[in-house]
Design an enzyme around this catalytic site. Structure first.
Site, PDB file in Angstrom:
ATOM      1  N   ASP A  88      10.337   1.441   3.155  1.00 55.24           N
ATOM      2  CA  ASP A  88       9.814   1.480   1.786  1.00 55.24           C
ATOM      3  C   ASP A  88      10.558   0.435   0.954  1.00 55.24           C
ATOM      4  O   ASP A  88       9.963  -0.514   0.470  1.00 55.24           O
ATOM      5  CB  ASP A  88       9.967   2.885   1.159  1.00 55.24           C
ATOM      6  CG  ASP A  88       8.876   3.188   0.143  1.00 55.24           C
ATOM      7  OD1 ASP A  88       7.985   2.344  -0.045  1.00 55.24           O
ATOM      8  OD2 ASP A  88       8.921   4.281  -0.466  1.00 55.24           O
ATOM      9  N   GLY A 129       2.036   3.421  -7.728  1.00 49.72           N
ATOM     10  CA  GLY A 129       2.379   3.823  -9.095  1.00 49.72           C
ATOM     11  C   GLY A 129       2.340   5.337  -9.242  1.00 49.72           C
ATOM     12  O   GLY A 129       2.114   6.045  -8.266  1.00 49.72           O
ATOM     13  N   HIS A 164       8.479  -2.827   0.018  1.00 49.28           N
ATOM     14  CA  HIS A 164       8.191  -3.471  -1.264  1.00 49.28           C
ATOM     15  C   HIS A 164       9.211  -4.562  -1.554  1.00 49.28           C
ATOM     16  O   HIS A 164      10.413  -4.340  -1.434  1.00 49.28           O
ATOM     17  CB  HIS A 164       8.246  -2.437  -2.386  1.00 49.28           C
ATOM     18  CG  HIS A 164       7.224  -1.355  -2.243  1.00 49.28           C
ATOM     19  ND1 HIS A 164       6.054  -1.345  -2.943  1.00 49.28           N
ATOM     20  CD2 HIS A 164       7.192  -0.263  -1.440  1.00 49.28           C
ATOM     21  CE1 HIS A 164       5.331  -0.281  -2.597  1.00 49.28           C
ATOM     22  NE2 HIS A 164       6.011   0.393  -1.683  1.00 49.28           N
ATOM     23  N   ASP A 166      10.078  -5.753  -4.465  1.00 53.65           N
ATOM     24  CA  ASP A 166      10.960  -5.452  -5.596  1.00 53.65           C
ATOM     25  C   ASP A 166      11.986  -4.359  -5.271  1.00 53.65           C
ATOM     26  O   ASP A 166      12.949  -4.194  -6.020  1.00 53.65           O
ATOM     27  CB  ASP A 166      10.146  -5.090  -6.855  1.00 53.65           C
ATOM     28  CG  ASP A 166       9.024  -4.115  -6.566  1.00 53.65           C
ATOM     29  OD1 ASP A 166       8.628  -3.979  -5.390  1.00 53.65           O
ATOM     30  OD2 ASP A 166       8.532  -3.477  -7.507  1.00 53.65           O
ATOM     31  N   HIS A 224      -1.072   3.951  -1.632  1.00 52.46           N
ATOM     32  CA  HIS A 224      -0.024   4.964  -1.705  1.00 52.46           C
ATOM     33  C   HIS A 224      -0.667   6.291  -2.103  1.00 52.46           C
ATOM     34  O   HIS A 224      -1.473   6.332  -3.033  1.00 52.46           O
ATOM     35  CB  HIS A 224       1.005   4.595  -2.770  1.00 52.46           C
ATOM     36  CG  HIS A 224       1.993   3.580  -2.312  1.00 52.46           C
ATOM     37  ND1 HIS A 224       1.650   2.287  -2.053  1.00 52.46           N
ATOM     38  CD2 HIS A 224       3.326   3.688  -2.067  1.00 52.46           C
ATOM     39  CE1 HIS A 224       2.736   1.631  -1.659  1.00 52.46           C
ATOM     40  NE2 HIS A 224       3.768   2.455  -1.652  1.00 52.46           N
ATOM     41  N   HIS A 253       5.460  -1.009   5.738  1.00 51.12           N
ATOM     42  CA  HIS A 253       5.497  -0.467   4.372  1.00 51.12           C
ATOM     43  C   HIS A 253       6.836  -0.779   3.708  1.00 51.12           C
ATOM     44  O   HIS A 253       7.799  -0.035   3.868  1.00 51.12           O
ATOM     45  CB  HIS A 253       5.246   1.047   4.454  1.00 51.12           C
ATOM     46  CG  HIS A 253       5.273   1.750   3.132  1.00 51.12           C
ATOM     47  ND1 HIS A 253       5.107   3.110   3.020  1.00 51.12           N
ATOM     48  CD2 HIS A 253       5.430   1.298   1.864  1.00 51.12           C
ATOM     49  CE1 HIS A 253       5.178   3.459   1.745  1.00 51.12           C
ATOM     50  NE2 HIS A 253       5.382   2.375   1.027  1.00 51.12           N
ATOM     51  N   GLU A 280       2.742  11.523  -2.458  1.00 52.74           N
ATOM     52  CA  GLU A 280       4.154  11.648  -2.853  1.00 52.74           C
ATOM     53  C   GLU A 280       4.301  12.745  -3.906  1.00 52.74           C
ATOM     54  O   GLU A 280       5.396  13.017  -4.358  1.00 52.74           O
ATOM     55  CB  GLU A 280       4.696  10.335  -3.415  1.00 52.74           C
ATOM     56  CG  GLU A 280       5.053   9.323  -2.340  1.00 52.74           C
ATOM     57  CD  GLU A 280       5.732   8.097  -2.918  1.00 52.74           C
ATOM     58  OE1 GLU A 280       6.959   8.020  -2.856  1.00 52.74           O
ATOM     59  OE2 GLU A 280       5.018   7.219  -3.444  1.00 52.74           O
TER      60      GLU A 280
HETATM   61 ZN   LIG Z   1       5.781   2.337  -0.970  1.00 55.53          ZN
END
Ligand SMILES: [Zn+2]
Length: 346
Positions: A279, A172, A17, A19, A199, A15, A202
């Site tokens: 992450d 998102g 990303h 970016d 996802h 997991h 959260e």
């Molecule tokens: Zn994530």
């Protein structure tokens, strides 16, 4: 616990990303190329989130600059290659990198070109690293805030691309955008042979986790709030869904007050399949070895528990084929030997 020993162990990271992992030094150079004024301090201030954000929405603002910088083929390829190198130097032998191609269309790229650029960066890193190159798989992420029809198209394009794209994800702002409108995109991804993750968890409440499970996912990115609800824990266990947890990021997003309060070890002890990831190496200012060391210490895990969680990363990876099984065998031997010499974590 010896951080260097952990760094040397073969690890899997499921997991993370693209970016969220731009090196600040690289961001400065990419900004210059894009005509954006940015110095190193500015890059750090806009890409490294504080230890405690107000909520997930605030944490997501630290991706605005990265997205603005990743709008060309060379930028996407460079950052992808550098992320693979960062993973290799952290002892990651199997990694899944995810990103949302539809966020990279601002300067004329098409979705396929975005995927090609990232895959090319991964290949470039493999060439540079040689024998030490990790096995890398890609997960294409759909945004909750994007039109459901566009995400169906995205799923079809991702599936048609083939390896190294192996998975499909949803991300998102959860509080505003529920998952069910994107069910058709998940069906298209599944029909195209992609493994599914999303996802969820959260924001407060277990509803978003149940929605993700209803999409047919094998893994949930985060899923932290499942720990608050015994019925959701039971459901996650019953469906054998893996939770890809990122302790530092979860503290930053305000889901838990600190690492000691994170439910990682508790979920593992309750029989839930969990993994540890960063992450976002830059946004969360961490490495996988550090995440493992900090979590194990804060939650008083035994070496056997940490080894079992680390091995879940290999066992639950989306890559199909022998390369991952071989790495799993290798990791099993290495972590087994480590756990014997590291009976208590302190
Ligand atoms: Zn994530």
């Amino acid at each position: 616990m010896d951080l260097e020993a952990l760094r040397a162990l073969p690890k899997a990271e499921l997991h993370q990303h693209l970016d969220g992992a731009i090196r600040p030094e690289t961001a400065v150079e990419l900004a210059a190329e894009a005509g954006i004024s940015l110095d190193l301090d500015g890059a750090r201030a806009r890409m490294i989130a504080p230890p405690h954000c107000r909520d997930q929405a605030e944490l997501l603002t630290y991706f605005d600059l990265p997205i603005a910088l990743l709008q060309t083929t060379p930028a996407l390829s460079r950052v992808s290659a550098e992320l693979v190198e960062a993973m290799a130097s952290d002892g990651v032998r199997y990694g899944e990198i995810r990103w949302a191609p539809r966020l990279h269309l601002e300067r004329g790229l098409a979705v396929t070109a975005v995927i090609e650029a990232v895959a090319a960066g991964v290949e470039e890193a493999a060439r540079r690293l040689g024998d030490t190159a990790p096995l890398i798989a890609l997960i294409v992420t759909a945004m909750r805030s994007h039109p459901p029809g566009a995400n169906v198209e995205l799923a079809r394009t991702a599936a048609a691309f083939g390896e190294p794209v192996v998975g499909f994800d949803l991300a998102g702002p959860e509080a505003t955008y529920p998952a069910p409108p994107h069910a058709a995109a998940f069906r298209a991804a599944e029909e195209g042979g992609l493994a599914l993750t999303a996802h969820a968890g959260e924001v407060p409440g277990p509803e978003r986790i149940r929605e993700a499970i209803d999409l047919g996912v094998r893994r949930i990115a985060h899923g932290v709030t499942s720990a608050q609800d015994p019925a959701t824990i039971a459901l996650v266990r019953e469906r054998d869904v893996t939770l890809d947890l990122c302790p530092t990021s979860n503290v930053q997003a305000g889901i838990v007050p600190d690492l000691a309060a994170h439910p990682l070890a508790r979920l593992h002890r309750a029989g839930v399949s969990v993994t540890i990831s960063t992450d976002d190496r830059t946004v969360s200012n961490t490495t996988l070895s550090e995440e493992m060391a900090r979590s194990a210490l804060a939650q008083e895990m035994t070496a056997d528990e940490l080894a079992a969680i680390a091995l879940n990363g290999f066992r639950r990876g989306f890559w199909r084929g022998l390369a991952l099984s071989r790495l799993t065998d290798l990791a099993q031997r290495a972590w087994g030997a480590w756990a014997v010499t590291e009976p208590a974590i302190s």
